[in-house]
Design an enzyme around this catalytic site. Structure first.
Site, PDB file in Angstrom:
ATOM      1  N   ASP A   1      11.806 -46.496  42.871  1.00  0.00           N
ATOM      2  CA  ASP A   1      10.377 -46.821  42.921  1.00  0.00           C
ATOM      3  C   ASP A   1       9.883 -47.071  41.504  1.00  0.00           C
ATOM      4  OD1 ASP A   1       7.690 -47.027  43.732  1.00  0.00           O
ATOM      5  OD2 ASP A   1       7.938 -45.442  45.224  1.00  0.00           O
TER       6      ASP A   1
ATOM      7  N   HIS B   1       5.019 -54.325  38.716  1.00  0.00           N
ATOM      8  CA  HIS B   1       4.767 -52.992  39.289  1.00  0.00           C
ATOM      9  C   HIS B   1       6.029 -52.322  39.807  1.00  0.00           C
ATOM     10  CE1 HIS B   1       0.252 -53.181  39.457  1.00  0.00           C
ATOM     11  NE2 HIS B   1       0.572 -54.421  39.108  1.00  0.00           N
TER      12      HIS B   1
HETATM   13  P1  ADP Z   1       3.622 -48.704  46.975  1.00  0.00           P
HETATM   14  O1  ADP Z   1       2.815 -49.378  45.938  1.00  0.00           O
HETATM   15  O2  ADP Z   1       5.064 -49.061  46.966  1.00  0.00           O
HETATM   16  O3  ADP Z   1       3.048 -48.781  48.343  1.00  0.00           O
HETATM   17  P2  ADP Z   1       2.599 -46.253  45.742  1.00  0.00           P
HETATM   18  O4  ADP Z   1       2.910 -44.830  46.073  1.00  0.00           O
HETATM   19  O5  ADP Z   1       2.639 -46.587  44.303  1.00  0.00           O
HETATM   20  O6  ADP Z   1       3.603 -47.126  46.598  1.00  0.00           O
HETATM   21  O7  ADP Z   1       1.153 -46.615  46.250  1.00  0.00           O
HETATM   22  C1  ADP Z   1       0.764 -46.496  47.602  1.00  0.00           C
HETATM   23  C2  ADP Z   1      -0.759 -46.501  47.695  1.00  0.00           C
HETATM   24  O8  ADP Z   1      -1.129 -46.784  49.044  1.00  0.00           O
HETATM   25  C3  ADP Z   1      -1.367 -45.160  47.339  1.00  0.00           C
HETATM   26  O9  ADP Z   1      -2.553 -45.352  46.613  1.00  0.00           O
HETATM   27  C4  ADP Z   1      -1.633 -44.530  48.703  1.00  0.00           C
HETATM   28  O10 ADP Z   1      -2.732 -43.651  48.709  1.00  0.00           O
HETATM   29  C5  ADP Z   1      -1.940 -45.740  49.562  1.00  0.00           C
HETATM   30  N1  ADP Z   1      -1.547 -45.471  50.971  1.00  0.00           N
HETATM   31  C6  ADP Z   1      -0.340 -45.130  51.417  1.00  0.00           C
HETATM   32  N2  ADP Z   1      -0.344 -44.920  52.737  1.00  0.00           N
HETATM   33  C7  ADP Z   1      -1.600 -45.115  53.148  1.00  0.00           C
HETATM   34  C8  ADP Z   1      -2.267 -45.066  54.427  1.00  0.00           C
HETATM   35  N3  ADP Z   1      -1.623 -44.754  55.549  1.00  0.00           N
HETATM   36  N4  ADP Z   1      -3.556 -45.347  54.449  1.00  0.00           N
HETATM   37  C9  ADP Z   1      -4.207 -45.689  53.319  1.00  0.00           C
HETATM   38  N5  ADP Z   1      -3.655 -45.757  52.113  1.00  0.00           N
HETATM   39  C10 ADP Z   1      -2.365 -45.488  52.019  1.00  0.00           C
HETATM   40  C1  G6P Z   2       3.782 -52.593  46.195  1.00  0.00           C
HETATM   41  C2  G6P Z   2       3.874 -53.896  45.425  1.00  0.00           C
HETATM   42  C3  G6P Z   2       2.559 -54.657  45.536  1.00  0.00           C
HETATM   43  C4  G6P Z   2       2.176 -54.827  47.007  1.00  0.00           C
HETATM   44  C5  G6P Z   2       2.154 -53.487  47.715  1.00  0.00           C
HETATM   45  C6  G6P Z   2       1.872 -53.611  49.212  1.00  0.00           C
HETATM   46  O1  G6P Z   2       2.816 -51.821  45.575  1.00  0.00           O
HETATM   47  O2  G6P Z   2       4.201 -53.624  44.071  1.00  0.00           O
HETATM   48  O3  G6P Z   2       2.660 -55.916  44.919  1.00  0.00           O
HETATM   49  O4  G6P Z   2       0.921 -55.437  47.113  1.00  0.00           O
HETATM   50  O5  G6P Z   2       3.405 -52.844  47.549  1.00  0.00           O
HETATM   51  O6  G6P Z   2       2.743 -54.510  49.807  1.00  0.00           O
HETATM   52  P1  G6P Z   2       2.242 -55.841  50.520  1.00  0.00           P
HETATM   53  O7  G6P Z   2       3.480 -56.623  50.782  1.00  0.00           O
HETATM   54  O8  G6P Z   2       1.579 -55.349  51.767  1.00  0.00           O
HETATM   55  O9  G6P Z   2       1.284 -56.526  49.612  1.00  0.00           O
END
Ligand code: ADP
Ligand code: G6P
Length: 467
Positions: A371, A163
């Site tokens: 990212d 990812h």
């Molecule tokens: P990462 O996987 O690195 O966190 P992404 O932008 O690909 O970044 O995905 C983040 C996901 O987490 C999104 O689906 C977003 O809606 C969710 N998210 C981010 N912040 C919050 C929050 N405060 N509460 C609930 N969901 C969240």
């Molecule tokens: C990114 C990573 C995921 C991970 C998520 C949240 O999306 O690609 O593998 O699950 O961040 O991070 P965490 O460490 O809380 O699982």
């Protein structure tokens, strides 16, 4: 009795975390893009999700069913948490794969823990997979699992999806047990990346490090073909559109704007509090525009949601201090009593509250230094059922290759970020609508179902239900 499935997903995190509250043990949706993307895929195709339940214990909670998904928890002890999860996964691999935007930390004792936990996941997957099943392993925490699983269960079809970005050879070569990681991944039949360049980095690395031959994107691993390819991940677009069109969500969006004092421009950031996300540089751009008089409070306000993440890892603790200092500085200089310039929210939200925030925002800022994809950018576009709104997007987010009508910027260039933000703030409505519509049309045909189908077809599983 163990349930055996013909479709199994293995990810470090389950879609829900076990949390203990005053009312006892509860399950809460876990954060991050991986869960957002995979949840609808598994809910649609009844399968088993093998993953960690969020707490620490010697014994995992019993398997259970959730919204049509069979959940098979894997335990992590507090030592595993410290060494495998916080250490190797999130202080070594995460920064290294994100262009070393923070310095990766290498510790020998983390390595053994990473091996042990990967073996535990492989063991659990071997136990729940039916004869000839498809097993789809996810992300950087589990890179040894494909080979470990193949050794235990050669009958399985094994896919792996990363990812996050896959680094160029020179960076990957810093990894102390690099050959073992690479061989671990090569246990899969198909290895998916977010970007074409990442897949190219990978096949070149296989030749460079292990002397393996490849043709196109197919690597010859002792006579067994292993394919690498790009499969940009996405979101459940229909679900986001439905949520955003819900009158309750629309009413909540209006209420949010009213609570902010009905400003002319609401600028929004939504991220896990992670140093790859460029939260500080975004705040700095906003501060400088206020300072230059190009934006003023209360006509323009910013909301920054910064979801708590990996809070015991030092890089994350340092980041939190820096971000909160910057928020304090901006509010100190430009806020007034009852009218802060930045509304900073270090909290988790429900999906509907996030949808309301997206609908309330005139400009969404997604400015990561690096990212793999960034699903938040896609969520914002999908949520704009009114076809308004503008997206400022870093060129270093995977989403930038697809969302070309965003205001693209180089996050390392503060002037460029400011310029993109101003252009987004001052966009005329018809132009905003034109841009959002093009991106929405693209997303409708490139949603998470499309992502999963494309990957699984390439793996030789044309229809998951038939698997
Ligand atoms: P990462 O996987 O690195 O966190 P992404 O932008 O690909 O970044 O995905 C983040 C996901 O987490 C999104 O689906 C977003 O809606 C969710 N998210 C981010 N912040 C919050 C929050 N405060 N509460 C609930 N969901 C969240
Ligand atoms: C990114 C990573 C995921 C991970 C998520 C949240 O999306 O690609 O593998 O699950 O961040 O991070 P965490 O460490 O809380 O699982």
């Amino acid at each position: 009795m163990t349930v055996r499935s013909s479709f199994v997903v293995v990810a470090n995190r389950l879609p829900v975390d076990e949390v203990t509250t005053d009312e006892g043990r509860q399950w809460r949706r876990s954060p991050g893009g991986l869960v957002t993307a995979l949840h609808p895929v598994l809910a649609e195709h009844k399968g088993t999700w093998v993953g960690w339940a969020g707490g620490t214990s010697e014994e995992a909670p019993e398997p259970f069913d959730l919204e049509g998904i069979h959940i098979h928890p894997v335990p992590l002890t507090s030592l595993d948490l410290e060494r495998y999860y916080e250490g190797m996964s999130n202080a070594t691999i995460w920064p290294l794969y994100h262009d070393a935007v923070e310095t990766p930390v290498f510790k020998r004792r983390w390595r053994e823990s990473y091996r042990q936990v990967n073996a535990r996941f492989a063991e659990a997957a071997a136990e729940v997979a039916a004869e000839g099943a498809t097993v789809w392993i996810q992300d950087y925490q589990l890179q040894l699992v494909p080979a470990m699983l193949r050794e235990r269960r050669p009958d399985l079809k094994i896919g792996f999806f990363l990812h996050i970005p896959f680094p160029p050879i020179e960076l990957f070569m810093q990894m102390p047990f690099r050959a073992e990681i690479l061989r671990g991944l090569l246990g899969a039949d198909l290895i998916g990346f977010q970007q074409r360049l990442a897949a190219q980095n990978f096949v070149r690395l296989a030749r460079h490090l292990l002397g393996l031959r490849y043709e196109g994107q197919v690597i010859d691993v002792d006579g067994r073909p292993v394919k690498a390819g790009a499969f940009p991940i996405s979101i459940d677009v229909a679900e986001m559109e439905r949520m955003a069109a819900d009158p309750a969500v629309q009413a909540r969006a209006k209420q949010i704007r009213a609570e902010l004092g009905d400003p002319k421009t609401v600028i929004l950031g939504v991220d896990r509090l992670d140093y790859t996300k460029g939260i500080e540089l975004r705040l700095k751009a906003f501060r400088e525009l206020l300072s230059d008089g190009k934006l003023t409070v209360p006509e323009a306000v910013m909301i920054q949601v910064a979801t708590p993440s990996r809070e015991r890892v030092e890089h994350y603790q340092t980041l939190r201090v820096k971000v909160e200092r910057e928020v304090g500085r901006i509010n100190g200089e430009f806020g007034r009593v009852g009218v802060p310039a930045v509304h900073y929210l270090h909290q988790s939200y429900s999906r509907t509250e996030l949808a309301a925030l997206y609908c309330a925002a005139d400009v969404m800022m997604v400015t990561p230094l690096r990212d793999g994809m960034n699903l938040v950018a896609k969520e914002y576009v999908a949520a704009r059922a009114d076809t308004g709104g503008a997206l400022v997007l870093s060129e270093f987010a995977g989403a930038a290759t697809e969302l070309r009508q965003a205001f693209l910027c180089n996050p390392h260039d503060p002037e460029g970020v400011k310029e993109a933000l101003l252009r987004a703030v001052h966009i005329e409505h018809p132009e905003a609508r034109r841009r959002i519509r093009i991106m929405q049309r693209y997303l409708r045909t490139h949603d998470v179902g499309h992502w999963a189908r494309t990957f699984l077809r390439e793996l030789g599983v044309p229809d998951v239900e038939a698997a």
